[in-house]
Design a protein around this motif. Structure first.
Motif, PDB file in Angstrom:
ATOM      1  N   GLU A   1      -3.566 -41.085 -13.293  1.00 41.28           N
ATOM      2  CA  GLU A   1      -2.489 -41.503 -12.401  1.00 41.28           C
ATOM      3  C   GLU A   1      -1.283 -42.084 -13.157  1.00 41.28           C
ATOM      4  N   ALA A   2      -1.558 -42.947 -14.125  1.00 39.79           N
ATOM      5  CA  ALA A   2      -0.455 -43.604 -14.831  1.00 39.79           C
ATOM      6  C   ALA A   2       0.368 -42.589 -15.625  1.00 39.79           C
ATOM      7  N   GLU A   3      -0.331 -41.687 -16.335  1.00 38.80           N
ATOM      8  CA  GLU A   3       0.399 -40.689 -17.127  1.00 38.80           C
ATOM      9  C   GLU A   3       1.198 -39.762 -16.226  1.00 38.80           C
ATOM     10  N   LEU A   4       0.596 -39.412 -15.116  1.00 33.24           N
ATOM     11  CA  LEU A   4       1.281 -38.527 -14.174  1.00 33.24           C
ATOM     12  C   LEU A   4       2.560 -39.190 -13.653  1.00 33.24           C
ATOM     13  N   ALA A   5       2.447 -40.474 -13.279  1.00 32.32           N
ATOM     14  CA  ALA A   5       3.614 -41.190 -12.752  1.00 32.32           C
ATOM     15  C   ALA A   5       4.698 -41.301 -13.819  1.00 32.32           C
TER      16      ALA A   5
ATOM     17  N   ALA B   1       6.471 -26.196 -12.425  1.00 30.27           N
ATOM     18  CA  ALA B   1       6.406 -24.849 -12.993  1.00 30.27           C
ATOM     19  C   ALA B   1       4.990 -24.288 -13.048  1.00 30.27           C
ATOM     20  N   LEU B   2       3.987 -25.140 -12.884  1.00 33.88           N
ATOM     21  CA  LEU B   2       2.610 -24.634 -12.973  1.00 33.88           C
ATOM     22  C   LEU B   2       2.302 -23.724 -11.792  1.00 33.88           C
ATOM     23  N   ASP B   3       1.494 -22.741 -12.030  1.00 32.24           N
ATOM     24  CA  ASP B   3       1.087 -21.859 -10.940  1.00 32.24           C
ATOM     25  C   ASP B   3      -0.296 -21.276 -11.247  1.00 32.24           C
ATOM     26  N   GLY B   4      -0.832 -20.548 -10.273  1.00 32.95           N
ATOM     27  CA  GLY B   4      -2.076 -19.815 -10.474  1.00 32.95           C
ATOM     28  C   GLY B   4      -3.253 -20.724 -10.791  1.00 32.95           C
ATOM     29  N   ASP B   5      -4.139 -20.211 -11.655  1.00 37.88           N
ATOM     30  CA  ASP B   5      -5.364 -20.928 -11.994  1.00 37.88           C
ATOM     31  C   ASP B   5      -5.072 -22.250 -12.687  1.00 37.88           C
ATOM     32  N   GLU B   6      -4.020 -22.249 -13.503  1.00 36.35           N
ATOM     33  CA  GLU B   6      -3.705 -23.487 -14.224  1.00 36.35           C
ATOM     34  C   GLU B   6      -3.371 -24.612 -13.249  1.00 36.35           C
ATOM     35  N   LEU B   7      -2.621 -24.269 -12.198  1.00 32.26           N
ATOM     36  CA  LEU B   7      -2.259 -25.290 -11.207  1.00 32.26           C
ATOM     37  C   LEU B   7      -3.509 -25.803 -10.500  1.00 32.26           C
ATOM     38  N   ARG B   8      -4.407 -24.869 -10.119  1.00 30.46           N
ATOM     39  CA  ARG B   8      -5.630 -25.295  -9.408  1.00 30.46           C
ATOM     40  C   ARG B   8      -6.506 -26.171 -10.300  1.00 30.46           C
ATOM     41  N   MET B   9      -6.661 -25.753 -11.565  1.00 26.14           N
ATOM     42  CA  MET B   9      -7.497 -26.548 -12.472  1.00 26.14           C
ATOM     43  C   MET B   9      -6.878 -27.923 -12.708  1.00 26.14           C
ATOM     44  N   PHE B  10      -5.558 -27.933 -12.825  1.00 28.68           N
ATOM     45  CA  PHE B  10      -4.852 -29.192 -13.066  1.00 28.68           C
ATOM     46  C   PHE B  10      -5.078 -30.156 -11.894  1.00 28.68           C
ATOM     47  N   GLU B  11      -4.882 -29.631 -10.679  1.00 30.42           N
ATOM     48  CA  GLU B  11      -5.008 -30.504  -9.506  1.00 30.42           C
ATOM     49  C   GLU B  11      -6.455 -30.959  -9.310  1.00 30.42           C
TER      50      GLU B  11
ATOM     51  N   GLU C   1      -1.357 -31.345 -21.936  1.00 26.10           N
ATOM     52  CA  GLU C   1      -0.487 -30.222 -22.312  1.00 26.10           C
ATOM     53  C   GLU C   1       0.232 -29.649 -21.093  1.00 26.10           C
ATOM     54  N   LEU C   2      -0.484 -29.624 -19.967  1.00 26.98           N
ATOM     55  CA  LEU C   2       0.100 -29.009 -18.775  1.00 26.98           C
ATOM     56  C   LEU C   2       0.981 -29.988 -17.996  1.00 26.98           C
ATOM     57  N   LEU C   3       0.858 -31.286 -18.326  1.00 28.64           N
ATOM     58  CA  LEU C   3       1.548 -32.321 -17.561  1.00 28.64           C
ATOM     59  C   LEU C   3       3.066 -32.094 -17.467  1.00 28.64           C
ATOM     60  N   PRO C   4       3.758 -31.808 -18.575  1.00 28.48           N
ATOM     61  CA  PRO C   4       5.217 -31.599 -18.461  1.00 28.48           C
ATOM     62  C   PRO C   4       5.563 -30.419 -17.553  1.00 28.48           C
ATOM     63  N   LEU C   5       4.724 -29.376 -17.588  1.00 27.35           N
ATOM     64  CA  LEU C   5       5.012 -28.205 -16.753  1.00 27.35           C
ATOM     65  C   LEU C   5       4.766 -28.534 -15.285  1.00 27.35           C
ATOM     66  N   TYR C   6       3.748 -29.362 -15.040  1.00 24.24           N
ATOM     67  CA  TYR C   6       3.411 -29.698 -13.657  1.00 24.24           C
ATOM     68  C   TYR C   6       4.520 -30.513 -12.993  1.00 24.24           C
ATOM     69  N   VAL C   7       5.047 -31.503 -13.732  1.00 16.84           N
ATOM     70  CA  VAL C   7       5.991 -32.421 -13.093  1.00 16.84           C
ATOM     71  C   VAL C   7       7.328 -31.759 -12.763  1.00 16.84           C
ATOM     72  N   VAL C   8       7.650 -30.638 -13.425  1.00 18.91           N
ATOM     73  CA  VAL C   8       8.872 -29.930 -13.021  1.00 18.91           C
ATOM     74  C   VAL C   8       8.551 -28.808 -12.041  1.00 18.91           C
TER      75      VAL C   8
ATOM     76  N   MET D   1     -11.614 -28.431 -17.465  1.00 16.00           N
ATOM     77  CA  MET D   1     -10.397 -28.802 -18.182  1.00 16.00           C
ATOM     78  C   MET D   1     -10.583 -30.179 -18.838  1.00 16.00           C
ATOM     79  N   THR D   2     -10.183 -30.252 -20.115  1.00 14.82           N
ATOM     80  CA  THR D   2     -10.276 -31.539 -20.804  1.00 14.82           C
ATOM     81  C   THR D   2      -9.012 -32.345 -20.513  1.00 14.82           C
ATOM     82  N   HIS D   3      -9.081 -33.612 -20.903  1.00 15.32           N
ATOM     83  CA  HIS D   3      -7.903 -34.445 -20.666  1.00 15.32           C
ATOM     84  C   HIS D   3      -6.746 -34.006 -21.570  1.00 15.32           C
ATOM     85  N   GLU D   4      -7.097 -33.449 -22.734  1.00 10.44           N
ATOM     86  CA  GLU D   4      -6.043 -32.940 -23.618  1.00 10.44           C
ATOM     87  C   GLU D   4      -5.322 -31.774 -22.956  1.00 10.44           C
TER      88      GLU D   4
END
Lengths: 385, 193
Positions: free
Chosen positions: A38-42, A17-27, A8-15, A1-4
């Protein structure tokens, strides 16, 4: 996964909503690039957490806090030691059997027994008293513990009261500030309302003035149109007058020219050096009424010729009259001239050359309408000395 | 004469006090944030008793684990919100009878009739957020609420709304971006302190 992709997935993660492979790759990406993410996530988590403010605030029941504190106290409090009762079992004595077996000794036995019982009871009482003393001591210890606990709680209450007092002071100050702010906003709102009223009044006045100006402008436009028509008429008149003036100037110029000619002629006629020759048709048989007169200034070598009753020779007719000066029968060309419709004419004259003498003047009709001819070709219509 | 107003301790100071077993600090923290956290739990669970249980569990967890709080990961309030939201959603999932958040959301009073700018002036954070949420179109707001308050994932949301997964993702992302922009009028410190 690239930083881009991460972004893209960041807004979905913070609420959440992410699941499945996308959630695992994100984490996994966050774990591997913690410093970068860390800063963007916070920041985005803080945005998502604003949603927590959306429900209207609700006070939980007061019992919830007491339950929380009770659980905390229970976990922190030392386990109470079970109280040990040291009261020994009482010894039972059968008085009936003693009475039946030992009647003679009954009184004594009773006395002894009673004494023994009394002693026993005394002992029991002493033991009970001792146990009571021990229990009292234990209870006093417990009371002391409770008093300490109570004192601790009193301190906590005092601290809480201080905190509450501080909060009350702060709330009072905030309330005061809020009231001041409210007054300020009210004043501003009132000022804005007044400003709005003033603006509306001014606007109404402007609208009225605009209407008046529009009416005035329309009136001026009408006047302007009328004046434009008048100006056009005046311009036309002025043009006509200018033309008339121009014509007048031309007439004046012509008249001035004629006056100048007449003045010259008059001056010539009044000059003592003037020679006057009478001209007539040389053939008496024709009985022509044509006559003429030449006024010649011998000094200036110029003069005038006046004719009348000639056959009309108009300019532009292809013919002309030419004056000749005769010296011993030899002609010297003079001025070319024409008559009007009545056969009259008056013209200034000059000669093309200077004859040796001046014996007579003659006028011939020449077939030309331009330059004078060097020698006469047509008939002589006037002759005179 | 001006009254000297003592500055209230901030959340970070209170959390440190709690980590040091300070019950007064703990009580102040509870008094300060329990209405917000309880309202959030109530919104998620739709049941007052359940919400009170979750609030109680959450503050017990705060008492026990305050020392583990890492301020680099976010503000104290964000940590408290994360704790109670996780517990509430776990309980919601465990009891199998999920409250239909769309119905809850539709019954929720809307934006108080205030524009975002007016809400800022009133100093009411909740009003600001409600106003910003009300500004979102329903197709963006609903999936966000289903995720945040209903604990549904993007796949579950797509299924519940009968929409393609890609559409749901795009609308949620756009909605949160707009929400962020809408909340930009409120100073960040006031929103997350």
């Amino acid at each position: 996964m690239t930083h881009e992709n991460f972004r893209e997935l960041l807004p979905l993660y913070v609420v959440g909503a992410l699941d499945g492979d996308e959630l695992r790759m994100f984490e996994r990406h966050v774990a591997e690039h913690r410093a970068q993410c860390e800063a963007e996530l916070a920041e985005w988590q803080a945005v998502a957490d604003q949603l927590a403010h959306a429900p209207r605030l609700v006070e939980p029941g007061r019992a919830v806090f007491h339950r929380v504190m009770a659980e905390i106290e229970e976990e922190e409090a030392p386990r109470p030691k079970p109280m040990v009762t040291t009261t020994p079992p009482r010894e039972r004595v059968s008085l009936t059997a003693v009475l039946f077996r030992w009647v003679p000794w009954a009184a004594a036995a009773v006395l002894v027994a009673m004494t023994a019982v009394m002693i026993k009871q005394t002992n029991t009482m002493r033991e009970r008293f001792t146990a009571g003393q021990q229990a009292t001591t234990t209870q006093q210890t417990q009371i002391a513990d409770l008093e300490m606990l109570s004192a601790t709680q009193a301190v906590a209450i005092v601290q809480q009261e201080a905190t509450i007092t501080n909060l009350a002071i702060r709330l009072t100050a905030q309330g005061k500030e809020f009231l001041e702010q409210s007054e300020l906003w009210k004043a501003r709102a009132e000022k804005q309302r007044q400003d709005t009223d003033s603006l509306q009044t001014a606007n109404a006045q402007l609208v009225k003035e605009r209407e008046q100006l529009l009416q005035a402008a329309n009136e001026l436009r009408r006047q302007l149109e009328t004046q434009r028509v008048q100006v056009a008429a005046l311009e036309k008149q002025a043009g006509e007058q200018t033309d008339a003036v121009t014509r007048g100037h031309a007439q004046i110029a012509a008249l001035e020219a004629r006056i100048s000619e007449k003045t010259d002629a008059l001056n010539l006629l009044m000059d003592p050096d003037l020679r006057v020759s009478q001209l007539a048709n040389p053939d008496p048989k024709k009985q022509s009424p044509a006559v003429g007169r030449v006024y010649w200034h011998t000094g200036k070598k110029e003069g005038w010729i006046v004719v009348s009753n000639l056959e009309p020779v108009r300019k532009g007719s292809g013919k002309s009259l030419e004056l000749w000066a005769l010296c011993k029968g030899k002609p010297t060309a003079g001025t070319v001239f024409w008559t009007d419709d009545t056969g009259r004419g008056i013209f200034p004259i000059k000669l093309a050359g200077e004859p040796a003498c001046l014996e007579a003047f003659a006028v011939t009709v020449e077939p030309t309408d331009a330059e004078p001819l060097p020698a006469p070709t047509g008939p002589i219509v006037l002759l005179g000395k | 004469m001006a009254i000297p107003v003592p500055q209230p301790p901030d959340d970070l100071t209170l959390l440190r006090a709690v980590a040091g077993r300070d019950k007064v600090g703990f009580q102040i923290l509870y008094e300060r944030h329990s209405p917000l956290l309880f309202a959030l739990a109530l919104k998620i669970l739709g049941d007052r008793t359940d919400a009170e249980d979750v609030l109680q569990e959450t503050f017990l967890q705060v008492w026990k684990t305050a020392a583990k709080y890492d301020e680099r990961r976010g503000k104290p309030l964000g940590w408290l919100i994360m704790l109670i939201r996780s517990r509430a959603i776990d309980r919601l999932r465990s009891r199998q009878t999920r409250v239909r958040i769309t119905e809850v959301a539709s019954n929720e009073p809307r934006a108080d009739g205030l524009l975002p700018g007016q809400a800022v002036m009133a100093g009411e954070i909740g009003a600001v957020v409600r106003a910003a949420l009300a500004e979102l179109p329903a197709e963006q707001r609903t999936p966000l609420e289903l995720a945040y308050f209903g604990g549904l994932t993007q796949t579950q949301i797509a299924k519940q709304l009968g929409q393609p997964l890609g559409t749901v993702k795009t609308r949620m992302r756009t909605g949160l971006l707009r929400l962020r922009d809408g909340l930009a009028a409120m100073p960040r410190e006031e929103l997350t302190s």
